[in-house]
Design a protein around this motif. Structure first.
Motif, PDB file in Angstrom:
ATOM      1  N   ILE A 182      37.478  37.618  50.366  1.00  0.00           N
ATOM      2  CA  ILE A 182      38.856  37.798  50.836  1.00  0.00           C
ATOM      3  C   ILE A 182      39.849  37.551  49.714  1.00  0.00           C
ATOM      4  O   ILE A 182      40.792  38.327  49.500  1.00  0.00           O
ATOM      5  N   ASP A 183      39.650  36.471  48.968  1.00  0.00           N
ATOM      6  CA  ASP A 183      40.564  36.142  47.867  1.00  0.00           C
ATOM      7  C   ASP A 183      40.576  37.243  46.807  1.00  0.00           C
ATOM      8  O   ASP A 183      41.636  37.621  46.297  1.00  0.00           O
TER       9      ASP A 183
ATOM     10  N   ASN B 174      42.350  40.433  48.203  1.00  0.00           N
ATOM     11  CA  ASN B 174      43.797  40.266  48.286  1.00  0.00           C
ATOM     12  C   ASN B 174      44.465  40.211  46.916  1.00  0.00           C
ATOM     13  O   ASN B 174      45.635  40.535  46.771  1.00  0.00           O
ATOM     14  N   GLU B 175      43.707  39.811  45.906  1.00  0.00           N
ATOM     15  CA  GLU B 175      44.262  39.764  44.552  1.00  0.00           C
ATOM     16  C   GLU B 175      44.275  41.137  43.896  1.00  0.00           C
ATOM     17  O   GLU B 175      45.240  41.509  43.225  1.00  0.00           O
TER      18      GLU B 175
ATOM     19  N   GLY C 269      45.836  47.347  48.783  1.00  0.00           N
ATOM     20  CA  GLY C 269      46.381  47.108  50.118  1.00  0.00           C
ATOM     21  C   GLY C 269      46.293  48.322  51.018  1.00  0.00           C
ATOM     22  O   GLY C 269      47.039  48.447  51.989  1.00  0.00           O
TER      23      GLY C 269
ATOM     24  N   THR D  47      40.239  48.448  53.633  1.00  0.00           N
ATOM     25  CA  THR D  47      39.191  47.482  53.316  1.00  0.00           C
ATOM     26  C   THR D  47      38.198  47.432  54.469  1.00  0.00           C
ATOM     27  O   THR D  47      38.598  47.502  55.636  1.00  0.00           O
TER      28      THR D  47
ATOM     29  N   GLN E 246      42.363  38.120  57.826  1.00  0.00           N
ATOM     30  CA  GLN E 246      42.774  37.499  56.569  1.00  0.00           C
ATOM     31  C   GLN E 246      43.011  38.501  55.440  1.00  0.00           C
ATOM     32  O   GLN E 246      43.758  38.211  54.502  1.00  0.00           O
ATOM     33  N   VAL E 247      42.382  39.668  55.502  1.00  0.00           N
ATOM     34  CA  VAL E 247      42.557  40.659  54.443  1.00  0.00           C
ATOM     35  C   VAL E 247      43.895  41.380  54.620  1.00  0.00           C
ATOM     36  O   VAL E 247      44.245  41.819  55.713  1.00  0.00           O
ATOM     37  N   ASP E 248      44.646  41.481  53.523  1.00  0.00           N
ATOM     38  CA  ASP E 248      45.985  42.061  53.562  1.00  0.00           C
ATOM     39  C   ASP E 248      45.938  43.537  53.168  1.00  0.00           C
ATOM     40  O   ASP E 248      46.246  43.910  52.040  1.00  0.00           O
ATOM     41  N   SER E 249      45.540  44.389  54.110  1.00  0.00           N
ATOM     42  CA  SER E 249      45.456  45.827  53.874  1.00  0.00           C
ATOM     43  C   SER E 249      46.070  46.572  55.057  1.00  0.00           C
ATOM     44  O   SER E 249      46.130  46.050  56.169  1.00  0.00           O
TER      45      SER E 249
END
Length: 391
Positions: A304-305, A308-309, A313, A316, A332-335
């Motif tokens: 996840i980290d 997100n880095e 976006g 996923t 938790q994934v920012d997509s």
């Protein structure tokens, strides 16, 4: 631009359906001029440029789908009467003028225009020089459809400016612009954001990740990875990076099987022990080629980290049979789109049930994901009183 009735807009779209079918040879001939002039130095761009009978059929289908959709303008979003006696209604309204700047892909000339027009917006089309003949033919058809129904041609305008002239227009437009959508690579997006004076909605960048959890079904995993990577490498929803949990059962043999399958299908695989994987920039790269990076993570949190880095976006996926793990990952994934046991290739207006799309937005305002007909409107408050004043 004045508000048009749904009937009038649909009459224009029906005319365009007829013209695309009647003049398909003209469309394909214009496209051949572009293909003949293209240097083939960018396979993904070339693939996006091609217009054949099937692509014309797809254009017709897009126009028909939008014609059959409900008119998004004037829809009541909320209605309330306050204690003061004021009646307040919030309804959808057109943006006004939308500009889309895009590379290759003549079908965007159809999809962008049909969506903007049905939502009662004026559309300015700035296509790439590689598709100039294709776009000119298609916009000429749009103008015929408009004029057949008594409307001005300036509802749909094609710009053929060079880079310098485009830059000047973005800084000092000769007309009101309400929204700009750049649809293309990093350099195009950066160029538009640097020079535009009105809101910009970013679209197009992928760099999509897939995480293979310890509880993944390997048959599903192999099938999904292969589809996401090889089905259409020029698409922004194609897969670029795979992260595999180190605790997966029978990891070594499954990893070797994955690498062999990818290579058999013509995919260049970048692995943890390759020189390229040591280059941090490659983690940010959208490949748009038969290339994929495969690496390992200790657990889901690390995956996840990392996603997100580095990801764009856009899309996923997680492959796992553990529904709780899938839910946590997807939260938790920012997509813009997150998938459980499915290919990232579904991030598309048609495949997601939205219909034709202007673009896939990776911004969070005003909309994220496929920009379909319903997303090409803003809102307006209608306030009704009876001599009301505020103390």
């Amino acid at each position: 631009m004045k508000l048009l009735t749904t009937e009038k807009k649909n009459q224009v779209l029906q005319s365009m359906i007829n013209l695309l079918d009647q003049k398909r040879d003209q469309v394909i001939a214009g496209n051949k001029k572009d293909l003949d002039a293209f240097q083939r130095d960018d396979q993904a761009l070339y693939d996006r440029l091609i217009v054949d009978d099937k692509k014309v059929d797809d254009m017709i289908r897009s126009v028909r789908e939008v014609k059959d959709q409900d008119d998004p303008v004037g829809v009541t979003k909320s209605e309330r009467k306050l204690d003061t006696g004021l009646q307040i209604i919030n309804r959808t309204a057109p943006f006004g003028t939308i500009m889309i700047i895009y590379e290759s892909r003549p079908d965007v000339t159809i999809e962008a225009a049909v969506l903007a027009f049905k939502a009662n917006n004026k559309i300015l089309l700035k296509g790439g020089k590689e598709a100039i003949h294709s776009n000119q033919v298609l916009v000429d058809l749009w103008h015929q459809a408009l004029e057949e129904n008594g409307l001005d041609k300036d509802w749909i305008t094609l710009f053929t400016m060079d880079r310098q002239a485009t830059q000047e227009f973005l800084k000092n437009p000769d007309q009101k612009l309400d929204l700009i959508v750049p649809r293309g690579g990093e350099r195009l997006i950066a160029f538009v954001k640097e020079h535009a004076e009105c809101p910009v909605l970013v679209s197009g960048r992928g760099n999509n990740f897939l995480y293979v959890d310890a509880d993944a079904d390997w048959d599903k995993t192999m099938k999904v990875i292969l589809n996401a990577k090889t089905d259409k490498i020029s698409a922004c929803n194609a897969l670029d990076k795979v992260l595999i949990n180190k605790n997966a059962t029978d990891l070594e043999s499954r990893y070797k099987s994955l690498l062999a399958t990818l290579k058999e299908n013509g995919v260049e695989v970048i692995t943890p022990d390759s020189d390229s994987s040591e280059n941090g920039d490659i983690w940010y790269e959208e490949f748009l080629a038969m290339k994929i990076l495969v690496d390992f993570v200790d657990d889901m949190d690390e995956a996840i980290d990392k996603i997100n880095e580095y990801s764009g976006g856009h899309s996923t996926a997680i492959l796992t049979e553990n529904s709780e793990a899938a839910h946590r990952f997807m939260e938790q994934v920012d997509s813009a789109a997150v998938y459980h046991n499915a290919s990232t290739r579904f991030t598309d207006g048609g495949a997601m049930g939205v219909g034709a799309e202007l673009a896939i937005s990776t911004d969070k305002l005003h909309h994220r994901g496929p920009l379909g007909l319903e997303q090409l409107v803003t809102n307006k408050y209608y306030v009704f009183g009876d001599g009301h004043t505020r103390d």
